[in-house]
Design an enzyme around this catalytic site. Sequence first.
Site, PDB file in Angstrom:
ATOM      1  N   GLU A   1       0.132  -1.348   5.644  1.00 23.09           N
ATOM      2  CA  GLU A   1       1.219  -0.876   6.517  1.00 23.09           C
ATOM      3  C   GLU A   1       1.008   0.572   6.914  1.00 23.09           C
ATOM      4  O   GLU A   1       1.372   0.988   8.005  1.00 23.09           O
ATOM      5  CB  GLU A   1       2.566  -1.049   5.813  1.00 23.09           C
ATOM      6  CG  GLU A   1       3.758  -0.908   6.742  1.00 23.09           C
ATOM      7  CD  GLU A   1       4.258   0.503   6.920  1.00 23.09           C
ATOM      8  OE1 GLU A   1       5.017   0.758   7.859  1.00 23.09           O
ATOM      9  OE2 GLU A   1       3.884   1.399   6.117  1.00 23.09           O
TER      10      GLU A   1
ATOM     11  N   ASP B   1       0.831  -1.211   0.000  1.00 23.30           N
ATOM     12  CA  ASP B   1       0.000   0.000   0.000  1.00 23.30           C
ATOM     13  C   ASP B   1       0.866   1.262   0.000  1.00 23.30           C
ATOM     14  O   ASP B   1       2.046   1.221   0.346  1.00 23.30           O
ATOM     15  CB  ASP B   1      -0.932   0.012   1.222  1.00 23.30           C
ATOM     16  CG  ASP B   1      -0.192  -0.106   2.553  1.00 23.30           C
ATOM     17  OD1 ASP B   1       0.782  -0.884   2.634  1.00 23.30           O
ATOM     18  OD2 ASP B   1      -0.566   0.590   3.512  1.00 23.30           O
TER      19      ASP B   1
HETATM   20 ZN   LIG Z   1       6.701   2.314   4.175  1.00 25.24          ZN
END
Ligand SMILES: [Zn+2]
Length: 415
Positions: free
Chosen positions: A165, A100
Amino acid sequence: MVSRDLSERLRWRIQGYRNVMVDFQRDLTAINALGPESGGDGEWQRAVFIRETLAGMGLGYAREINASDIRVYGDRRPNLVLLQEGLQSSPVVWVMAHMDTVPPGDESLWDTPPFEMVERDGRIYGRGVEDNQQGLTAMIFALRAVLEEELLPTSDVGLLFVADEENGNTYGLLHVLEAVPDLFHPQDMVVVPDFGAPDGDLLEIAEKSILQVRFTVRGKQAHASMPDAGVNAHRAAAHLAVRLDDDLRESFAEIDTVFDPPTCTFEPTRRETNIPNINTIPGLDRFWFDCRILPSVPVDLVKSRIEAVSGEIAAACGVKIETAYTGEHPAAPPTSAQAPVVLAVAAAVRQVRGVEPKIVGIGGGTVAAEFRRRGIPAVAWSTCDGVAHQPNEYAVIDNMVADAVVLAHLFVREQ
Ligand SMILES: [Zn+2]
């Protein structure tokens, strides 16, 4: 270390991938992978592309460990695991990157379209090219080089591609750790190429605890010309901020030179608007402290100091003070500077980049902490200028290529 001959073969092989790596980055950048918190549809399309790419290179089909999330396309967030057998089954050398990205932010600050990668002067520009596509690309081509040189890794290699993340890892690494708890072992070696320095010489092994505190100071509103009719919440808040600033720094003066800065830090940061006009004594004042606490200092001790100081100021100023801990992330136990993964990454960096690696701790949190919390040593390392989340995010192509060479050296290290 690996032999000179082998080192040269890996360098040569990976240098040859340079343009292919850039093309791969271009394709990745064009596939939006924003989390739903950022108004995106998750990482699914990108994961499909990565999985196809791995298979197309002959690296095999990655295992899917999907997390359900009804907010995105297909109701799932993808995590991919690609395992490559080595000469030994243990330790598994894991390299983890996240799929992401964060949104572009204010697009008027970009010189190029954020989701159309542009190559210029040895750099590539686009959202995500550094964070975390550089590491993601490097780890794939490192493994490809080893296999195309008809080598087997020294021990099993695992490439891990995770979701979520940028928004807390719930659907990413935390889901993987929960869904497949026996995937990782304490003797494994984990590398997270999601932190770095321009020379590639920093190996991050430790983090500070994060504590964010909101102070709500309540007094009594009044006309500014009649202060005795009120209790000035702003004055009390100002006293509190100054007292905390001095007191916390003196109370927690420990030094740990692994960290930069080597001390705990206690910063007054956000302040809420109290009143819009100048001739009213505010009855309410609200501000925050952001504290970064060395792992050797218990967070609870800091909290009790905060409560004590707040109590003193409340009594002295005749106000009520409420504290709320709006962010609290205790530090994971640091990875030992002598852990095999630290020594192995350091040796590869030394050999490939010719720099002397430095072991460091940082004030921010990285996802590597989730491994450390579970007793699995993890190093965060890469070579980058640190432009993640900024407009005009870029990656230096030479760094991306060199990082792949370092990882390939790690995969075929001599034991
Ligand atoms: Zn990162």
